[in-house]
Design an enzyme around this catalytic site. Structure first.
Site, PDB file in Angstrom:
ATOM      1  N   SER A  63       0.712  -1.270  -0.173  1.00 40.16           N
ATOM      2  CA  SER A  63       0.114   0.049   0.044  1.00 40.16           C
ATOM      3  C   SER A  63       0.875   1.361  -0.030  1.00 40.16           C
ATOM      4  O   SER A  63       0.292   2.443  -0.129  1.00 40.16           O
ATOM      5  CB  SER A  63      -0.958   0.048   1.257  1.00 40.16           C
ATOM      6  OG  SER A  63      -1.993  -0.856   0.655  1.00 40.16           O
ATOM      7  N   LYS A  66       0.215   3.260  -3.055  1.00 36.67           N
ATOM      8  CA  LYS A  66      -0.852   4.293  -3.162  1.00 36.67           C
ATOM      9  C   LYS A  66      -0.333   5.637  -3.119  1.00 36.67           C
ATOM     10  O   LYS A  66      -1.256   6.463  -3.735  1.00 36.67           O
ATOM     11  CB  LYS A  66      -1.864   3.713  -2.060  1.00 36.67           C
ATOM     12  CG  LYS A  66      -2.587   2.504  -2.195  1.00 36.67           C
ATOM     13  CD  LYS A  66      -3.306   2.072  -1.062  1.00 36.67           C
ATOM     14  CE  LYS A  66      -3.955   0.697  -0.955  1.00 36.67           C
ATOM     15  NZ  LYS A  66      -4.561   0.239   0.193  1.00 36.67           N
ATOM     16  N   TYR A 191      -3.999  -2.485 -10.123  1.00 34.75           N
ATOM     17  CA  TYR A 191      -3.546  -2.363  -8.778  1.00 34.75           C
ATOM     18  C   TYR A 191      -2.666  -3.251  -7.924  1.00 34.75           C
ATOM     19  O   TYR A 191      -1.765  -2.826  -7.205  1.00 34.75           O
ATOM     20  CB  TYR A 191      -5.147  -2.252  -8.021  1.00 34.75           C
ATOM     21  CG  TYR A 191      -4.941  -2.083  -6.763  1.00 34.75           C
ATOM     22  CD1 TYR A 191      -4.501  -1.021  -5.750  1.00 34.75           C
ATOM     23  CD2 TYR A 191      -5.489  -3.285  -5.891  1.00 34.75           C
ATOM     24  CE1 TYR A 191      -4.431  -1.218  -4.444  1.00 34.75           C
ATOM     25  CE2 TYR A 191      -5.691  -3.464  -4.461  1.00 34.75           C
ATOM     26  CZ  TYR A 191      -5.083  -2.318  -3.856  1.00 34.75           C
ATOM     27  OH  TYR A 191      -4.994  -2.326  -2.372  1.00 34.75           O
ATOM     28  N   TYR A 243      -4.802   3.116   8.017  1.00 31.25           N
ATOM     29  CA  TYR A 243      -6.194   2.836   7.984  1.00 31.25           C
ATOM     30  C   TYR A 243      -6.734   3.062   9.238  1.00 31.25           C
ATOM     31  O   TYR A 243      -6.847   4.332   9.734  1.00 31.25           O
ATOM     32  CB  TYR A 243      -6.194   1.282   8.183  1.00 31.25           C
ATOM     33  CG  TYR A 243      -5.357   0.914   6.758  1.00 31.25           C
ATOM     34  CD1 TYR A 243      -5.709   1.512   5.299  1.00 31.25           C
ATOM     35  CD2 TYR A 243      -4.235  -0.126   6.921  1.00 31.25           C
ATOM     36  CE1 TYR A 243      -4.914   1.014   4.407  1.00 31.25           C
ATOM     37  CE2 TYR A 243      -3.225  -0.363   5.852  1.00 31.25           C
ATOM     38  CZ  TYR A 243      -3.814   0.062   4.525  1.00 31.25           C
ATOM     39  OH  TYR A 243      -3.002  -0.278   3.340  1.00 31.25           O
ATOM     40  N   VAL A 261       0.973  -3.812   3.813  1.00 34.15           N
ATOM     41  CA  VAL A 261       0.890  -5.099   4.387  1.00 34.15           C
ATOM     42  C   VAL A 261       2.453  -6.224   4.126  1.00 34.15           C
ATOM     43  O   VAL A 261       2.279  -6.796   4.781  1.00 34.15           O
ATOM     44  CB  VAL A 261      -0.180  -5.820   4.018  1.00 34.15           C
ATOM     45  CG1 VAL A 261      -1.495  -5.435   4.598  1.00 34.15           C
ATOM     46  CG2 VAL A 261      -0.497  -6.151   2.619  1.00 34.15           C
TER      47      VAL A 261
HETATM   48  N1  GLU Z   1      -2.370  -5.213  -2.081  1.00 32.52           N
HETATM   49  C1  GLU Z   1      -3.055  -5.143  -0.606  1.00 32.52           C
HETATM   50  C2  GLU Z   1      -4.506  -5.280  -0.801  1.00 32.52           C
HETATM   51  O1  GLU Z   1      -5.151  -4.925  -1.670  1.00 32.52           O
HETATM   52  C3  GLU Z   1      -2.701  -3.904  -0.150  1.00 32.52           C
HETATM   53  C4  GLU Z   1      -2.817  -3.662   1.291  1.00 32.52           C
HETATM   54  C5  GLU Z   1      -1.937  -3.079   2.118  1.00 32.52           C
HETATM   55  O2  GLU Z   1      -0.808  -3.026   1.766  1.00 32.52           O
HETATM   56  O3  GLU Z   1      -2.327  -2.330   3.372  1.00 32.52           O
HETATM   57  O4  GLU Z   1      -5.109  -6.079  -0.104  1.00 32.52           O
END
Ligand code: GLU
Length: 307
Positions: A63, A66, A191, A243, A261
């Site tokens: 993430s 992002k 993504y 989050y 993650v």
């Molecule tokens: N590719 C992961 C997902 O979509 C990213 C989530 C993350 O890193 O928090 O679940």
């Protein structure tokens, strides 16, 4: 300040915590990583770096990517992007569906999965295809890091595609509200590929320094974002970067930061440095347990927080 000594102190102090938390196993390829690893790198305005631990070991940035896609998208779409994705903390898990239904398919912010999927969709529309959009994201990360060799890990991306139900559901739900313009499968696959970018803490810390200096890389002197845009990205990292634990992270660390993650976290100290830390075991909110602790120790020892 003796940064190397401070990092070495942190490396010693986190040792006991390395067995706490759990590696992300909902993406099977990530579950294979040795969970006891730790690395931390800081990059200063001059380009000088200080590191401890396995700072040359690549990991999946997940993430954290992002932030890259969002940086590209705000440069293209400016404020019109905010019709499709909000700028409020969600207070929900990274992959929650519930809020999205109530809020008519408009994700709370670009750093939860739904928001990042919308951003990827917007990039695909703008660049005229999923491969073109991915290439732009890859070129952006290569440019900000000054490293033309960066790649995404196809095995991690494939592994996530094989367990994609939740993210496909998010994208389908948003499509039902007309907030996804392209083919759902293509958007989610792009993504995942973006999330699977592999970097080590030295590369990641170097790449993110543009956010510590108002959008301009102090080392290459290239301007990637305007001052106003960089302010917005940093504000979102502070309020939405972790989050439903974003408040707790701001409370304990006090820096704009984004986690993934894969166990990585990037943080910026405005006008001073960028920091990357990595340790694969996650807390219950999906953020690196030791990474968060290391950043907390860093801001406590140095007094370098934004507050
Ligand atoms: N590719 C992961 C997902 O979509 C990213 C989530 C993350 O890193 O928090 O679940």
């Amino acid at each position: 300040m003796n940064y190397q000594k401070i990092l070495e102190e942190i490396e010693l102090e986190i040792q006991g915590a390395l067995e706490h938390g759990k590696v992300a196993d909902y993406i099977p390829a990530l579950a294979e990583v040795d969970p006891y690893q730790f690395a931390m790198t800081i990059t200063l305005e001059s380009g000088e770096q200080f590191s401890v631990g396995k700072s040359k070991e690549k990991f999946s940035i997940q993430s954290i990517s992002k932030v890259l896609a969002f940086s590209l998208a705000i440069d293209i779409y400016s404020t019109s992007l905010y019709k499709r994705v909000g700028v409020e903390p969600s207070g929900s898990a990274f992959n929650s569906l519930v809020q999205l239904e109530y809020e008519n398919g408009i994700p709370r912010n670009p750093f939860i999965n739904a928001g990042a999927i919308v951003v990827v969709d917007a990039l695909i529309t703008h660049f005229g295809g999923n491969y073109a959009a991915l290439e732009k994201v890859m070129n952006f990360v290569r440019e900000i890091s000054g490293n033309a060799d960066l790649q995404f890990d196809a095995i991690v991306a494939k592994s996530e595609m094989e367990h994609a139900s939740r993210n496909l559901a998010l994208a389908q739900l948003m499509k039902s509200f007309n907030n996804i313009e392209n083919d759902v499968h293509d958007v989610v696959q792009t993504y995942f590929r973006q999330c699977a970018i592999s970097m080590n803490t030295q590369e990641l810390s170097r790449a993110m320094i543009y956010l510590a200096f108002d959008g301009k890389d102090p080392i290459s002197k290239k301007e990637f974002l305007s001052e106003a845009q960089a302010k917005r990205v940093n504000a979102l990292m502070l309020t939405c970067g972790h989050y439903d634990a974003s408040g707790e992270f701001a409370f304990n660390v006090g820096l704009p930061a984004k986690s993934g993650v894969g166990g990585g976290i990037v943080a910026v100290v405005p006008n001073v440095m960028s920091i990357a830390v990595w340790s694969p075991r996650l807390n219950s909110h999906g953020n690196s347990h030791v990474g968060t602790l290391a950043l907390q120790l860093f801001t406590t020892k140095t007094g370098l927080s934004i507050f």
